[in-house]
Motif scaffolding. Structure first.
Motif, PDB file in Angstrom:
ATOM      1  N   LEU A 275      20.179  19.812 -18.253  1.00  0.00           N
ATOM      2  CA  LEU A 275      18.738  19.690 -18.466  1.00  0.00           C
ATOM      3  C   LEU A 275      18.077  19.298 -17.153  1.00  0.00           C
ATOM      4  N   THR A 276      16.792  19.526 -17.076  1.00  0.00           N
ATOM      5  CA  THR A 276      16.016  19.112 -15.903  1.00  0.00           C
ATOM      6  C   THR A 276      14.678  18.554 -16.368  1.00  0.00           C
ATOM      7  N   THR A 277      14.301  17.442 -15.796  1.00  0.00           N
ATOM      8  CA  THR A 277      13.062  16.773 -16.189  1.00  0.00           C
ATOM      9  C   THR A 277      11.872  17.349 -15.431  1.00  0.00           C
ATOM     10  N   ARG A 278      10.715  16.911 -15.838  1.00  0.00           N
ATOM     11  CA  ARG A 278       9.519  17.140 -15.019  1.00  0.00           C
ATOM     12  C   ARG A 278       9.634  16.287 -13.768  1.00  0.00           C
ATOM     13  N   PRO A 279       8.814  16.528 -12.738  1.00  0.00           N
ATOM     14  CA  PRO A 279       8.820  15.640 -11.571  1.00  0.00           C
ATOM     15  C   PRO A 279       8.399  14.229 -11.972  1.00  0.00           C
ATOM     16  N   MET A 280       9.097  13.244 -11.445  1.00  0.00           N
ATOM     17  CA  MET A 280       8.762  11.854 -11.744  1.00  0.00           C
ATOM     18  C   MET A 280       8.026  11.213 -10.573  1.00  0.00           C
ATOM     19  N   THR A 281       7.162  10.290 -10.884  1.00  0.00           N
ATOM     20  CA  THR A 281       6.401   9.595  -9.857  1.00  0.00           C
ATOM     21  C   THR A 281       7.286   8.554  -9.178  1.00  0.00           C
ATOM     22  N   PRO A 282       6.911   8.104  -7.982  1.00  0.00           N
ATOM     23  CA  PRO A 282       7.675   7.030  -7.331  1.00  0.00           C
ATOM     24  C   PRO A 282       7.761   5.782  -8.215  1.00  0.00           C
ATOM     25  N   GLU A 283       6.713   5.523  -8.981  1.00  0.00           N
ATOM     26  CA  GLU A 283       6.724   4.351  -9.863  1.00  0.00           C
ATOM     27  C   GLU A 283       7.758   4.518 -10.974  1.00  0.00           C
ATOM     28  N   GLU A 284       7.860   5.722 -11.524  1.00  0.00           N
ATOM     29  CA  GLU A 284       8.848   5.965 -12.577  1.00  0.00           C
ATOM     30  C   GLU A 284      10.266   5.864 -12.038  1.00  0.00           C
ATOM     31  N   LEU A 285      10.471   6.382 -10.840  1.00  0.00           N
ATOM     32  CA  LEU A 285      11.793   6.282 -10.238  1.00  0.00           C
ATOM     33  C   LEU A 285      12.161   4.828  -9.980  1.00  0.00           C
ATOM     34  N   SER A 286      11.210   4.067  -9.486  1.00  0.00           N
ATOM     35  CA  SER A 286      11.462   2.651  -9.204  1.00  0.00           C
ATOM     36  C   SER A 286      11.703   1.857 -10.476  1.00  0.00           C
ATOM     37  N   ALA A 287      11.056   2.227 -11.557  1.00  0.00           N
ATOM     38  CA  ALA A 287      11.227   1.510 -12.823  1.00  0.00           C
ATOM     39  C   ALA A 287      12.672   1.572 -13.292  1.00  0.00           C
ATOM     40  N   GLN A 288      13.325   2.679 -13.079  1.00  0.00           N
ATOM     41  CA  GLN A 288      14.736   2.800 -13.438  1.00  0.00           C
ATOM     42  C   GLN A 288      15.629   2.254 -12.335  1.00  0.00           C
ATOM     43  N   GLY A 289      15.153   2.293 -11.106  1.00  0.00           N
ATOM     44  CA  GLY A 289      15.974   1.838  -9.991  1.00  0.00           C
ATOM     45  C   GLY A 289      16.961   2.890  -9.522  1.00  0.00           C
ATOM     46  N   PHE A 290      16.759   4.139  -9.962  1.00  0.00           N
ATOM     47  CA  PHE A 290      17.606   5.232  -9.483  1.00  0.00           C
ATOM     48  C   PHE A 290      16.720   6.134  -8.626  1.00  0.00           C
ATOM     49  N   THR A 291      16.829   5.956  -7.330  1.00  0.00           N
ATOM     50  CA  THR A 291      15.974   6.686  -6.388  1.00  0.00           C
ATOM     51  C   THR A 291      16.775   7.524  -5.402  1.00  0.00           C
ATOM     52  N   SER A 292      18.093   7.404  -5.435  1.00  0.00           N
ATOM     53  CA  SER A 292      18.943   8.130  -4.500  1.00  0.00           C
ATOM     54  C   SER A 292      18.895   9.632  -4.769  1.00  0.00           C
ATOM     55  N   ARG A 293      18.880  10.414  -3.702  1.00  0.00           N
ATOM     56  CA  ARG A 293      18.967  11.878  -3.824  1.00  0.00           C
ATOM     57  C   ARG A 293      20.416  12.358  -3.704  1.00  0.00           C
ATOM     58  N   GLN A 294      21.362  11.440  -3.698  1.00  0.00           N
ATOM     59  CA  GLN A 294      22.759  11.838  -3.583  1.00  0.00           C
ATOM     60  C   GLN A 294      23.239  12.551  -4.851  1.00  0.00           C
ATOM     61  N   MET A 295      24.034  13.597  -4.682  1.00  0.00           N
ATOM     62  CA  MET A 295      24.734  14.168  -5.821  1.00  0.00           C
ATOM     63  C   MET A 295      25.627  13.088  -6.414  1.00  0.00           C
ATOM     64  N   SER A 296      25.654  13.003  -7.741  1.00  0.00           N
ATOM     65  CA  SER A 296      26.424  11.952  -8.399  1.00  0.00           C
ATOM     66  C   SER A 296      27.142  12.515  -9.617  1.00  0.00           C
ATOM     67  N   TYR A 297      28.306  11.960  -9.877  1.00  0.00           N
ATOM     68  CA  TYR A 297      29.013  12.329 -11.110  1.00  0.00           C
ATOM     69  C   TYR A 297      30.002  11.241 -11.485  1.00  0.00           C
ATOM     70  N   GLU A 298      30.489  11.302 -12.704  1.00  0.00           N
ATOM     71  CA  GLU A 298      31.503  10.366 -13.194  1.00  0.00           C
ATOM     72  C   GLU A 298      32.869  11.030 -13.101  1.00  0.00           C
ATOM     73  N   ASP A 299      33.852  10.288 -12.635  1.00  0.00           N
ATOM     74  CA  ASP A 299      35.186  10.842 -12.432  1.00  0.00           C
ATOM     75  C   ASP A 299      35.984  10.757 -13.734  1.00  0.00           C
ATOM     76  N   ARG A 300      35.685  11.666 -14.634  1.00  0.00           N
ATOM     77  CA  ARG A 300      36.426  11.773 -15.892  1.00  0.00           C
ATOM     78  C   ARG A 300      36.270  13.185 -16.440  1.00  0.00           C
ATOM     79  N   LYS A 301      37.121  13.551 -17.383  1.00  0.00           N
ATOM     80  CA  LYS A 301      37.088  14.916 -17.908  1.00  0.00           C
ATOM     81  C   LYS A 301      35.776  15.209 -18.619  1.00  0.00           C
ATOM     82  N   MET A 302      35.288  14.294 -19.427  1.00  0.00           N
ATOM     83  CA  MET A 302      34.029  14.482 -20.147  1.00  0.00           C
ATOM     84  C   MET A 302      32.895  13.926 -19.297  1.00  0.00           C
ATOM     85  N   LEU A 303      32.737  14.505 -18.134  1.00  0.00           N
ATOM     86  CA  LEU A 303      31.860  13.904 -17.140  1.00  0.00           C
ATOM     87  C   LEU A 303      30.391  14.264 -17.327  1.00  0.00           C
ATOM     88  N   HIS A 304      29.548  13.447 -16.728  1.00  0.00           N
ATOM     89  CA  HIS A 304      28.145  13.773 -16.495  1.00  0.00           C
ATOM     90  C   HIS A 304      27.965  13.941 -14.988  1.00  0.00           C
TER      91      HIS A 304
END
Length: 444
Positions: A275-304
């Motif tokens: 899925l892909t979200t709409r663009p988020m504002t800087p305030e919305e990104l800061s509210a979650q505290g996830f602002t990194s543009r790094q590719m990220s994933y979980e190291d498991r078979k049923m990964l996100h």
């Protein structure tokens, strides 16, 4: 003759990509090429994704007449609908398994090839001066359990030894400072390899480069069967027969069981959803505290797997669906959205107007394959990227082109060795169901 596949016709229709975000910038019309009927060519490439287009470029630049066909349009399969991760990780074989089967130097040879695959894409983008919304320097692997974080601490030392570059540990209290805040993770390790991109912009650049080099591109030309019993292989398509001196198969998880007898049972397509979200504002990104543009994933078979785009959209995907239909697509979309909200609770109000799914490709050897088909020296194939085909699919496409041109590329033994067949034949999806079920049960 109709293609014989493991999933229903719905899977191979346009329905799963009706709401693909990548098509906003590069729609199907930008990748549409005319169908092809009866034809003769020196080299025929079947499949117009990253593998096929790189193969076509490699052949055309070597001065070989090359024709490429796709059942729908170039990029219709996984190449036009993936998460945009140009990264390492195209194999699932452990170092112990690689050493046992191919010798002590095999893990290092595989690592060199993984790095070369990323460098191959990077060099193409620079040479063509392509704007593909590149971002992220390397990728972050998030620990979904405390035990996994302990493993990361051990892996950090091994990474320097195996890759010659350091990996950076990020302990749980420091996640927020790195813009990686979330309630589900126990820490992370940051690897310095790879980058994120817009896959369809990359595809459009590949298609343009292939045509400039002299390759003929055609869509709406499904390959039904390869007959290589005579002096020249013949490919029977829905539109006619194509005769070639060499045939290159670049269909990966979208191959059919009856395209060539050797292919049957040597791969399992596995569904991945995004899925892909709409663009988020800087305030919305800061509210979650996830602002990194790094590719990220979980190291498991049923990964996100996920990353923020340059404009602040979150691209969020997962593996795990075993059935494909319109009704099941709705269930998977709802589950994916629920997982997104669990990972990022401050974004529960953020709409996700885009959703799509596609097939990755798994082999029984747990490694990709690139080479001539045993017993068919004029037919070549490259497939089996285990969900990370942006880099490796591109690289092995180019190497397959070199092989078909008579060159000898430097491939790891494990990648040049034909994978064995899965047991259970057409029922081999049961193996994947068992693995997924055990992974969910054990949270791994």
């Amino acid at each position: 003759m109709t293609p014989r596949r493991l999933y229903p016709d719905y899977t191979y229709s346009r329905s799963p990509i009706e709401r693909c975000y990548w098509a906003e910038a590069v729609p199907e019309t930008a990748l549409t090429f005319p169908p092809l009927a009866d034809h003769r060519t020196d080299a025929l490439v079947i499949g117009g994704g990253f593998t096929g287009l790189n193969a076509a470029i490699s052949l055309a630049r070597a001065g070989i007449e090359v024709t490429l066909i796709d059942a729908q349009f170039p990029g219709f399969g996984a190449s036009g609908r993936n998460g945009g991760f140009c990264c390492i990780g195209s194999h699932r074989a452990s170092d112990a398994l690689l050493t046992r089967r191919f010798g002590a130097g095999e893990p290092a040879a595989v690592n060199r090839t993984e790095a070369a695959a990323v460098a191959h894409v990077e060099a193409f983008l620079e040479a063509e001066n392509l704007d593909v919304d590149r971002h992220s320097e390397g990728e972050v692997i998030l620990a979904h359990t405390a035990a996994k974080m302990e493993q990361f601490r051990r892996d950090a030392e091994a990474h320097l030894r195996d890759w010659g570059s350091p990996a950076t540990l990020i302990e749980k209290p420091d996640l927020a400072a790195h813009g990686l805040n979330g309630p589900l993770w126990h820490g992370a390790i940051q690897m310095p390899h790879g980058f994120a991109l817009h896959p369809r912009k990359y595809l459009a650049g590949l298609a343009a480069a292939a045509r400039r080099a002299g390759a003929q591109l055609h869509g709406a030309t499904p390959a039904l069967r390869i007959d290589d019993s005579g002096p020249q292989p013949k490919v029977i398509t829905a539109n006619g027969t194509i005769t070639a001196n060499r045939v290159l198969i670049a269909t990966n998880g979208y191959a059919s069981e009856n395209l060539h007898p050797w292919l049957r049972g040597r791969y399992i397509p596995a569904q991945s959803s995004v899925l892909t979200t709409r663009p988020m504002t800087p305030e919305e990104l800061s509210a979650q505290g996830f602002t990194s543009r790094q590719m990220s994933y979980e190291d498991r078979k049923m990964l996100h797997y996920f990353h923020l785009t340059p404009e602040g959209r979150m691209v969020f995907g997962m593996r795990g669906a075993l059935r494909s239909s319109a009704a099941n697509e709705k269930r998977i979309a709802a589950r994916l959205r629920a997982d997104f909200e669990a990972a990022f609770p401050a974004w529960k109000h953020v709409e996700s107007p885009f959703y799509w799914s596609g097939m990755v490709c798994v082999t029984a050897s747990l490694t990709p394959f690139c080479g001539a088909l045993p017993g068919s020296p004029k037919v070549f194939a490259a497939f089996g990227y285990h969900g990370n085909g942006v880099a490796m699919g591109s690289y092995l496409g180019a190497q397959m082109g070199r092989l078909a041109a008579g060159d000898t590329p430097d491939l790891p033994k494990s990648f040049a060795t034909p994978p064995m067949r899965f047991p259970l034949g057409r029922h081999r999806m049961l193996l994947l169901a068992a693995e997924y079920g055990m992974s969910r049960l054990l949270n791994r």
